[in-house]
Design an enzyme around this catalytic site. Structure first.
Site, PDB file in Angstrom:
ATOM      1  N   GLY A  35       0.846  -1.195   0.000  1.00 48.48           N
ATOM      2  CA  GLY A  35       0.000   0.000   0.000  1.00 48.48           C
ATOM      3  C   GLY A  35       0.879   1.242   0.000  1.00 48.48           C
ATOM      4  CG  ASP A  36       0.863   3.667   2.444  1.00 45.83           C
ATOM      5  OD1 ASP A  36      -0.309   4.059   2.411  1.00 45.83           O
ATOM      6  OD2 ASP A  36       1.359   3.066   3.421  1.00 45.83           O
ATOM      7  N   GLY A  52       1.341   5.210  -4.084  1.00 47.68           N
ATOM      8  CA  GLY A  52       1.079   6.425  -4.878  1.00 47.68           C
ATOM      9  C   GLY A  52      -0.074   6.223  -5.854  1.00 47.68           C
ATOM     10  CE  LYS A  53      -3.274   1.756  -3.606  1.00 49.82           C
ATOM     11  NZ  LYS A  53      -2.108   1.771  -2.719  1.00 49.82           N
ATOM     12  N   GLY A  54      -3.173   6.999  -5.486  1.00 48.59           N
ATOM     13  CA  GLY A  54      -4.035   8.185  -5.523  1.00 48.59           C
ATOM     14  C   GLY A  54      -3.547   9.159  -6.577  1.00 48.59           C
ATOM     15  CG  ASN A  81      -8.924   0.000   5.708  1.00 44.69           C
ATOM     16  OD1 ASN A  81      -9.657   0.495   4.870  1.00 44.69           O
ATOM     17  ND2 ASN A  81      -8.336  -1.161   5.524  1.00 44.69           N
ATOM     18  CG  HIS A 108      -5.892   6.568  -2.146  1.00 42.14           C
ATOM     19  ND1 HIS A 108      -5.781   5.914  -3.339  1.00 42.14           N
ATOM     20  CD2 HIS A 108      -6.365   5.666  -1.284  1.00 42.14           C
ATOM     21  CE1 HIS A 108      -6.186   4.663  -3.188  1.00 42.14           C
ATOM     22  NE2 HIS A 108      -6.549   4.502  -1.956  1.00 42.14           N
ATOM     23  CB  THR A 149      -6.506  -5.211   4.460  1.00 40.51           C
ATOM     24  OG1 THR A 149      -7.614  -4.480   4.984  1.00 40.51           O
ATOM     25  CG2 THR A 149      -6.759  -5.580   3.014  1.00 40.51           C
ATOM     26  CB  THR A 155      -5.367   6.392   7.651  1.00 39.88           C
ATOM     27  OG1 THR A 155      -5.728   6.267   6.286  1.00 39.88           O
ATOM     28  CG2 THR A 155      -6.599   6.181   8.523  1.00 39.88           C
ATOM     29  NE  ARG A 208      -0.248   2.726  12.161  1.00 37.22           N
ATOM     30  CZ  ARG A 208      -1.004   1.638  12.252  1.00 37.22           C
ATOM     31  NH1 ARG A 208      -1.184   1.053  13.419  1.00 37.22           N
ATOM     32  NH2 ARG A 208      -1.580   1.103  11.202  1.00 37.22           N
TER      33      ARG A 208
HETATM   34  P1  GDP Z   1      -1.675   5.515  -2.085  1.00 34.30           P
HETATM   35  O1  GDP Z   1      -2.487   5.073  -0.931  1.00 34.30           O
HETATM   36  O2  GDP Z   1      -1.147   4.381  -2.897  1.00 34.30           O
HETATM   37  O3  GDP Z   1      -2.380   6.521  -2.928  1.00 34.30           O
HETATM   38  O4  GDP Z   1      -0.371   6.224  -1.512  1.00 34.30           O
HETATM   39  P2  GDP Z   1      -0.256   7.369  -0.382  1.00 34.30           P
HETATM   40  O5  GDP Z   1      -0.911   8.581  -0.859  1.00 34.30           O
HETATM   41  O6  GDP Z   1      -0.642   6.830   0.945  1.00 34.30           O
HETATM   42  O7  GDP Z   1       1.317   7.548  -0.302  1.00 34.30           O
HETATM   43  C1  GDP Z   1       2.088   7.959  -1.381  1.00 34.30           C
HETATM   44  C2  GDP Z   1       2.887   9.198  -0.977  1.00 34.30           C
HETATM   45  O8  GDP Z   1       3.847   9.488  -1.972  1.00 34.30           O
HETATM   46  C3  GDP Z   1       2.022  10.447  -0.886  1.00 34.30           C
HETATM   47  O9  GDP Z   1       2.555  11.273   0.117  1.00 34.30           O
HETATM   48  C4  GDP Z   1       2.176  11.078  -2.269  1.00 34.30           C
HETATM   49  O10 GDP Z   1       1.943  12.483  -2.262  1.00 34.30           O
HETATM   50  C5  GDP Z   1       3.618  10.784  -2.540  1.00 34.30           C
HETATM   51  N1  GDP Z   1       4.010  10.638  -3.936  1.00 34.30           N
HETATM   52  C6  GDP Z   1       3.356  10.008  -4.962  1.00 34.30           C
HETATM   53  N2  GDP Z   1       4.138  10.006  -6.070  1.00 34.30           N
HETATM   54  C7  GDP Z   1       5.293  10.640  -5.715  1.00 34.30           C
HETATM   55  C8  GDP Z   1       6.520  10.917  -6.413  1.00 34.30           C
HETATM   56  O11 GDP Z   1       6.720  10.575  -7.560  1.00 34.30           O
HETATM   57  N3  GDP Z   1       7.499  11.564  -5.695  1.00 34.30           N
HETATM   58  C9  GDP Z   1       7.343  11.931  -4.404  1.00 34.30           C
HETATM   59  N4  GDP Z   1       8.360  12.556  -3.793  1.00 34.30           N
HETATM   60  N5  GDP Z   1       6.208  11.664  -3.718  1.00 34.30           N
HETATM   61  C10 GDP Z   1       5.214  11.030  -4.373  1.00 34.30           C
END
Ligand code: GDP
Length: 430
Positions: free
Chosen positions: A11-12, A14-16, A37, A40, A237, A303, A306
């Site tokens: 997870g996390d 960068g899908k958002g 839970n 993005h 999950t 979320t 942490r």
């Molecule tokens: P998701 O749940 O998959 O959407 O991911 P999250 O949003 O929880 O975490 C991804 C983090 O990486 C976020 O803080 C984004 O703003 C950041 N992010 C996404 N793509 C990039 C990138 O290419 N470079 C950097 N530095 N941050 C990025």
């Protein structure tokens, strides 16, 4: 035409950001699993947002956003998130909530919290959003669907049956106060009015959109490692994080998904319990530095806030993660974060009981796995915001080539920053 955007890892990834970018040229964005839970993070002209329940297409007036039947709908959090958005200047988005999606109830959150308390040191590191009890109830057939809200008699019967069961647990296992059915019922009647304008037949809506050749994005939450069947069980999950489940959770025919975009970071990050195996983890000052530099403001949960555990790119886990997603292409994010390093390691194998393997193992073997690293040179410069792949430093491109070869899936998008258009497009070598 359906594209699924899913995570290759924990997870996390960068899908958002990828969904927000591709939504520009799409018509519908659907969330098909999970609930509040995980978050993005989206950074665009309106500001910085952490979405938990709302699909990432909510920033575009032309997109219809769908809360699919496979999700866990916490109405209070849904309304709160929607209000947050509009109070920050985002126009009210087009939204449909599936009449079949089930309700995440306050007692799910309580049960999740009580259970983590009961487990003490053996807790799963749950976000205490009620997700595990919610999905347990769904499969035990004691859950409540949104459509039940619109039939008073049925709602009261289903709620009473659910509460009777919960009260046995709450009183005798957790030694906590019993739930009051009437109070919960009244609360649901109020919430029903709040969501009434959004509730609809999403099955019909989606199938009509497909017939009309609309561009539909399926937006996954978490990633392959968190899938309860194929992930690192039980540190998973409780809903399926795989594109394949998008067919069920969004009511999409399997044959309609043409593109599965697996998102992965240029390094690894993982939230959750410290007991979860995380083979390529970087600890100590090196880990602290990567955590501080990672993502858009350090690697901290969207979320929970942490700190996320961080590590080198894990090619074994990512190759497996892409395989089980059925990835047709990879979007590599956060390449810009690694610009400070002299050398970069990539985990290319696991040593388990003296044998090196590139196959992703089951959890007991994973716990014994030690990383086998390949070292690559860094590029030692700031590439943040670069939009032309060819102009990236040679070592950065060589790093991407190496990852592509190891994970065996074409990398077509390479992200160089958290903002919507900080992105390059790459011609794969595979
Ligand atoms: P998701 O749940 O998959 O959407 O991911 P999250 O949003 O929880 O975490 C991804 C983090 O990486 C976020 O803080 C984004 O703003 C950041 N992010 C996404 N793509 C990039 C990138 O290419 N470079 C950097 N530095 N941050 C990025």
């Amino acid at each position: 035409m359906v594209k699924a955007i899913v995570g290759a890892n924990w997870g996390d990834e960068g899908k958002g950001k990828i969904t927000d970018l591709l939504a520009e040229v799409s018509d519908v964005v659907v969330r098909f699993q999970g609930g509040a839970n995980a978050g993005h993070t989206i950074i665009n002209d309106y500001g910085r947002f952490a979405l938990h329940i709302l699909p990432s297409g909510v920033f575009y007036p032309h997109i219809t956003n769908v809360i699919g039947n496979g999700m866990a709908l916490d109405i209070q959090k849904f309304i709160h998130e929607l209000n947050d958005l509009t109070s920050q200047g985002v126009p009210a988005p087009k939204l449909i909530i599936s009449e079949r999606v089930q309700l995440l109830m306050p007692y799910h959150v309580l049960q999740d919290t009580y259970e983590e308390e009961r487990l003490g040191g053996k807790a799963f590191g749950s976000t205490k959003s009620g997700i595990a009890p919610f999905y347990s109830d769904k499969y035990a057939k004691t859950g409540i669907q949104v459509c039940d809200l619109f039939d008073d008699q049925r709602l009261l019967e289903r709620l009473t049956a659910a509460v009777d069961l919960k009260n046995v647990l709450f009183e005798h296992l957790y030694h906590k106060p019993k739930l009051d059915v009437d109070q919960l019922y009244q609360q649901l009647l109020e919430q029903r009015e709040q969501i009434r304008p959004y509730v609809g037949n999403t099955v019909d809506f989606i199938h009509r959109a497909l017939k009309e050749n609309k561009a539909v994005l399926l937006e996954g939450q978490l990633g392959s490692m968190k899938d309860p069947d194929l992930g690192i069980f039980p540190m998973t999950t409780s809903s399926h994080t795989l594109a394949g489940f998008g067919c069920v959770g969004a009511s999409i025919p399997p044959t309609s998904i043409q593109d599965v975009i697996c998102v992965t970071k240029a390094y690894s990050s993982c939230v959750g319990s410290k007991t979860e195996p995380f083979v390529s983890e970087l600890t100590g000052p090196e880990g602290d530095e990567l955590r501080r530099r990672g993502g858009d403001h350090g690697e901290f949960g969207a979320t929970t806030g942490r700190p996320r555990r961080v590590g080198w790119f894990d090619a074994v886990a990512t190759c497996y993660g892409c395989m089980i997603q059925g990835a047709t292409q990879v979007a590599l994010t956060c390449l810009d974060v690694l610009g400070y390093l002299d050398e970069i390691q990539v985990c290319t194998g696991y040593e388990i009981d003296g044998q090196v393997t590139d196959q992703f193992p089951t959890t007991p073997a994973l716990k014994r796995a030690k990383p086998v690293f390949t070292t690559l040179p860094g590029w030692k410069c700031d590439i943040r915001g670069c939009r032309d792949y060819d102009s990236l430093p040679e070592n950065a491109k060589a790093y991407v080539d190496f990852l592509e070869e190891k994970i065996g899936t074409p990398i077509r998008m390479v992200s160089t920053g958290p903002m919507r258009h900080e992105m390059t497009s790459r011609v794969p070598k595979l």
